[in-house]
Scaffold this motif. Structure first.
Motif, short mmCIF file in Angstrom:
data_model
loop_
_atom_site.label_atom_id
_atom_site.label_comp_id
_atom_site.label_asym_id
_atom_site.label_seq_id
_atom_site.Cartn_x
_atom_site.Cartn_y
_atom_site.Cartn_z
N GLY A 20 29.22 41.46 27.51
CA GLY A 20 28.68 42.71 26.98
C GLY A 20 27.40 42.52 26.21
O GLY A 20 26.52 43.39 26.24
N VAL A 21 27.29 41.40 25.50
CA VAL A 21 26.07 41.12 24.75
C VAL A 21 25.12 40.27 25.58
O VAL A 21 23.90 40.45 25.56
N TYR A 22 25.71 39.32 26.36
CA TYR A 22 24.93 38.44 27.22
C TYR A 22 25.32 38.69 28.68
O TYR A 22 26.48 38.99 28.98
N LYS A 23 24.34 38.55 29.54
CA LYS A 23 24.63 38.50 30.97
C LYS A 23 25.29 37.15 31.27
O LYS A 23 25.06 36.18 30.56
N GLN A 24 26.07 37.11 32.34
CA GLN A 24 26.71 35.84 32.70
C GLN A 24 25.69 34.73 32.89
O GLN A 24 25.93 33.58 32.51
N SER A 25 24.54 35.09 33.47
CA SER A 25 23.51 34.08 33.73
C SER A 25 22.90 33.53 32.44
O SER A 25 22.20 32.51 32.47
N GLU A 26 23.18 34.20 31.30
CA GLU A 26 22.62 33.76 30.02
C GLU A 26 23.62 32.96 29.17
O GLU A 26 23.25 32.47 28.10
N TYR A 27 24.84 32.83 29.62
CA TYR A 27 25.85 32.14 28.82
C TYR A 27 25.42 30.74 28.41
O TYR A 27 25.70 30.27 27.31
N GLY A 28 24.77 30.05 29.33
CA GLY A 28 24.37 28.67 29.06
C GLY A 28 23.43 28.54 27.88
O GLY A 28 23.38 27.49 27.23
N LYS A 29 22.66 29.59 27.56
CA LYS A 29 21.73 29.54 26.43
C LYS A 29 22.46 29.38 25.10
O LYS A 29 21.88 28.90 24.12
N VAL A 30 23.72 29.80 25.07
CA VAL A 30 24.53 29.68 23.86
C VAL A 30 25.47 28.47 23.94
O VAL A 30 25.53 27.65 23.02
N ILE A 31 26.18 28.37 25.04
CA ILE A 31 27.26 27.39 25.14
C ILE A 31 26.74 25.95 25.18
O ILE A 31 27.28 25.06 24.51
N LEU A 32 25.69 25.69 25.95
CA LEU A 32 25.21 24.30 26.08
C LEU A 32 24.66 23.74 24.76
O LEU A 32 25.05 22.65 24.34
N PRO A 33 23.77 24.45 24.05
CA PRO A 33 23.29 23.88 22.79
C PRO A 33 24.40 23.73 21.74
O PRO A 33 24.42 22.76 20.98
N LEU A 34 25.34 24.67 21.71
CA LEU A 34 26.44 24.55 20.76
C LEU A 34 27.35 23.36 21.11
O LEU A 34 27.90 22.71 20.22
N THR A 35 27.51 23.10 22.40
CA THR A 35 28.30 21.94 22.80
C THR A 35 27.63 20.65 22.35
O THR A 35 28.29 19.72 21.84
N VAL A 36 26.30 20.58 22.53
CA VAL A 36 25.56 19.40 22.07
C VAL A 36 25.68 19.26 20.55
O VAL A 36 25.95 18.16 20.02
N LEU A 37 25.50 20.37 19.81
CA LEU A 37 25.57 20.32 18.36
C LEU A 37 26.96 19.89 17.88
O LEU A 37 27.10 19.10 16.95
N ARG A 38 28.01 20.44 18.54
CA ARG A 38 29.36 20.06 18.13
C ARG A 38 29.64 18.59 18.45
O ARG A 38 30.28 17.89 17.66
N ARG A 39 29.16 18.12 19.58
CA ARG A 39 29.32 16.70 19.92
C ARG A 39 28.64 15.82 18.87
O ARG A 39 29.23 14.85 18.37
N LEU A 40 27.40 16.14 18.51
CA LEU A 40 26.69 15.36 17.51
C LEU A 40 27.41 15.44 16.17
O LEU A 40 27.51 14.44 15.44
N ASP A 41 27.91 16.61 15.84
CA ASP A 41 28.64 16.80 14.59
C ASP A 41 29.85 15.88 14.52
O ASP A 41 30.12 15.24 13.49
N CYS A 42 30.60 15.81 15.62
CA CYS A 42 31.80 14.96 15.65
C CYS A 42 31.45 13.48 15.60
O CYS A 42 32.14 12.69 14.96
N VAL A 43 30.37 13.10 16.28
CA VAL A 43 29.96 11.70 16.29
C VAL A 43 29.51 11.26 14.89
O VAL A 43 29.77 10.12 14.47
N MET A 44 28.88 12.15 14.14
CA MET A 44 28.36 11.80 12.81
C MET A 44 29.43 11.82 11.72
O MET A 44 29.19 11.33 10.61
N ALA A 45 30.59 12.42 12.00
CA ALA A 45 31.60 12.65 10.96
C ALA A 45 31.95 11.41 10.13
O ALA A 45 32.00 11.49 8.89
#
Length: 659
Positions: A20-45
């Motif tokens: 509703g807020v994003y088109k399906q084709s735009e999902y990657g703009k949110v999900i991919l960077p957040l996945t990278v950030l969460r991965r880095l966050d966990c590695v640095m813990a």
């Protein structure tokens, strides 16, 4: 369900919140960077607090190296935020956005460069305004991406699965993203298997390049294979990727693994911004996009092609709508000289580079250059439906400038199209996979091909054929046949003559047409007879013979009719060729043209000849033809019986419907 599939599913479920807020084709703009950030966050813990303490205690102006030592990683984050604290207050969306930005800004410069490629700040604003930021960050906080739960290898799978899903809903170009891991494994096996002994040298330094590296899956698999053979090997991975998001994933993976050198994996177009211009490599491998045009970089590529072999594209340029051969030339330009150890490389192509382009076309000239330099070692045909975004057939090309002696001037063709098992569940267009035992079989067959090449008495294998490099070359000859004409004047002839542009240059065009009307219905079988009759008709009307020459040619064009029984037209003592009867023959490169012509052409068209000035040299690799197996049609009686049985079934069904 495997770990990476479970995690990819959890991450993908976050995308449902974006509807509703994003088109399906735009999902990657949110999900991919957040996945990278969460991965880095966990590695640095484990070292996060140590970094904070060192940051507060250090009086140095440049703390970069000190903080990396504290982090025990080649990157760090000085922000007091983490995914545990970013969304601590659900009632204050501005605070969530502020905390997330503070977290991102706290990264070391090398990590910030990766995150900046996503242009994620815009999405933070958009998510905050839609009151989604807290929800999305909270869901990521609950996904454990620590190395203890998901190692780097599995994390690569997670990223690839996410990209596959995003590209599928975005209708991305076929084959543009990543390669299934079992395909990479087979590719790496074939690339490295002949070098098993030399790879085991203690402390050996091995440089590997993928100029279309995507998320880095091929490089990682090659490294794992080498380390399984030689744990002490120093493997340096180099890559280049034009897609910013894929590059960021690859670079973050390298960073987490401890690779700090930012020059190894470059963001940019390999054709116009060669990130490794001054380097040579021991091994190279790539799966460039299939059939993607290079129109946007046409000027730069054509300019470099003009440099000849002083540049990368001196062998020729392929069609504008397929840059596959540009990638291969780019890679070949980075081979080590043989005296420095040489290079082996493997690349994934669709079927087009095997045969597209006639003699002396760009593609043919590139194939010729490769084969005449004896760089092509082998081609392996793979099953179709192996890739996520396309079901087309694909091939491995394996090249080397240090081919083993037994393969000099030879090429292996290996047909592995039947080496597949059905996927338990289709993933996009991927319905087939290559099982581990099949990977082992294909690897063994390729290795055995070396024995077959060196031993003429070796029985070989039905799936493997070995050819001389010249077997793929041919001479394209132009076969001409004489132009035979009869001459006639009809109402249509005169109409055509009236509309002829050259006739306008005659002094009295209308009078000329009128003078020829008495000859309507006349047919001549020689040019001399026609000329004498027309000259007499014009003289009787007091008109000169048509001039200038263009007018005369226009007259002959109007009254000439091709006829197999007509007069052979001559010019300076030689027959004039009939362009409508012109034909072409491909003569094997190692065969005498005249002998071939006498055997294959003259018995059918005795008046034909070869225009030797038009002979061209071409190269193609007709893989399918070499492995074609004729399957005879079923007996007619069997087909007839089956049709009658079907008719009986249809009649029975119709009877049930009408009763």
């Amino acid at each position: 369900m495997s770990t990476h599939q479970r995690l990819a599913g959890l991450i993908w479920s976050v995308a449902d919140k974006l509807r509703g807020v994003y088109k399906q084709s735009e999902y990657g703009k949110v999900i991919l960077p957040l996945t990278v950030l969460r991965r880095l966050d966990c590695v640095m813990a484990p070292t996060r607090e140590a970094v904070w303490q060192r940051d507060a205690a250090s009086k140095l102006q440049n703390k970069d190296q000190v903080l990396k030592l504290a982090a025990k990683l080649p990157f760090y984050n000085t922000s007091k935020q983490s995914f545990e604290t970013i969304a601590s207050d659900p009632s204050d969306m501005k605070a969530v956005a502020r905390n997330l930005r503070d977290f991102i800004n706290g990264f070391s410069p090398n990590a910030r460069e990766i995150i900046d490629k996503y242009d994620f700040d815009k999405q933070i604003t958009r998510l905050a305004e839609a009151k989604l930021l807290y929800i999305v960050v909270q869901q990521f906080k609950d996904i454990d991406l620590s190395p203890q739960v998901v190692d780097n290898h599995q994390m690569g799978y997670v990223f690839e699965e996410l990209i596959r899903r995003f590209s599928e809903i975005s209708n991305e170009t076929a084959g543009e993203h990543f390669t299934p891991r079992e395909v990479i494994k087979l590719m790496v096996n074939l690339l490295l298997a002949p070098d098993a002994d030399r790879l085991q040298d203690p402390g050996r330094v091995i440089n590997i390049l993928d100029p279309a590296c995507g998320t880095g899956g091929m490089l990682s698999t090659a490294e794992e294979h080498i380390r399984s053979l030689n744990p002490s090997a120093i493997v340096r991975l180099f890559g280049q990727e034009v897609n910013a998001e894929a590059w960021a994933i690859c670079r973050s993976d390298m960073l987490i693994k401890g690779e700090e050198d930012e020059s190894l994996v470059v963001h940019g177009n390999s054709f116009t911004e060669d990130g490794h211009a001054d380097r040579k490599f021991d091994y190279m491998l790539a799966n460039p996009p299939f059939g993607v045009e290079w129109k946007m970089v046409k000027d730069e590529i054509e300019a470099e092609a003009k440099l000849g072999h002083a540049g990368r594209f001196g062998a020729g340029l392929p069609r504008i709508n397929d840059g596959s051969f540009l990638f291969l030339q780019h890679m070949l330009s980075k081979m080590r000289p043989v005296e420095q150890g040489g290079t082996r490389l493997a690349i994934v192509f669709n079927g087009s580079p095997l045969f597209t382009g006639g003699a002396e076309s760009g593609e043919s000239e590139i194939r010729r250059w490769i084969l005449e330099n004896d760089w092509l070692e082998g081609i392996v045909a793979l099953p179709d439906q192996l890739f996520y975004n396309t079901g087309i057939s694909t091939y491995f090309w394996i090249l080397s400038n240090r081919k083993p002696q037994e393969l000099r001037r030879k090429v292996i063709l290996l047909d592995a199209r039947d080496q597949w098992v059905k996927m338990p569940k289709s993933l996009g267009d991927k319905r087939k996979m290559i099982a581990d035992d099949q990977i082992a079989d294909v690897t063994r067959l390729y290795a055995e091909a070396l024995t077959a090449a060196s031993d003429p008495s070796h029985p070989g294998h039905g799936k493997v054929k070995i050819f001389n490099t010249t077997d793929f070359g041919y001479q394209r000859i132009t076969v001409e046949r004489p132009l035979k004409l009869r001459f006639e004047i009809t109402d249509d002839t005169l109409a055509a003559l009236t509309e002829s542009k050259p006739l306008a240059r005659y002094d009295q065009p209308d009078a000329l047409v009128t003078a020829l009307k008495p000859l309507v219905g006349t047919v001549w079988w020689t040019r001399r007879e026609a000329k004498d009759a027309i000259r007499a008709a014009l003289a009787e009307a007091g008109l000169p013979w048509p001039s200038p020459l263009s007018v005369e040619k226009g007259l002959w064009a109007a009254i000439s009719v091709t006829d197999p029984d007509g007069e052979v037209q001559m010019d300076k003592g030689a027959p004039v060729p009939d362009p409508d009867l012109r034909d072409f023959e491909n003569v094997p490169l190692n065969e005498d043209i005249d002998e071939y012509f006498a055997r294959e052409v003259l018995p059918h068209v005795p008046d034909a000849w070869i225009d030797h000035d038009k002979t061209k040299i071409g190269y193609e690799i007709p893989f399918t033809r070499h492995f074609y197996v004729y399957t005879p049609p079923r007996p007619l009686a069997e087909i007839d019986a089956e049709l009658k049985a079907l008719e009986s079934q249809i009649q029975a069904l119709l009877g049930e419907v009408t009763s």
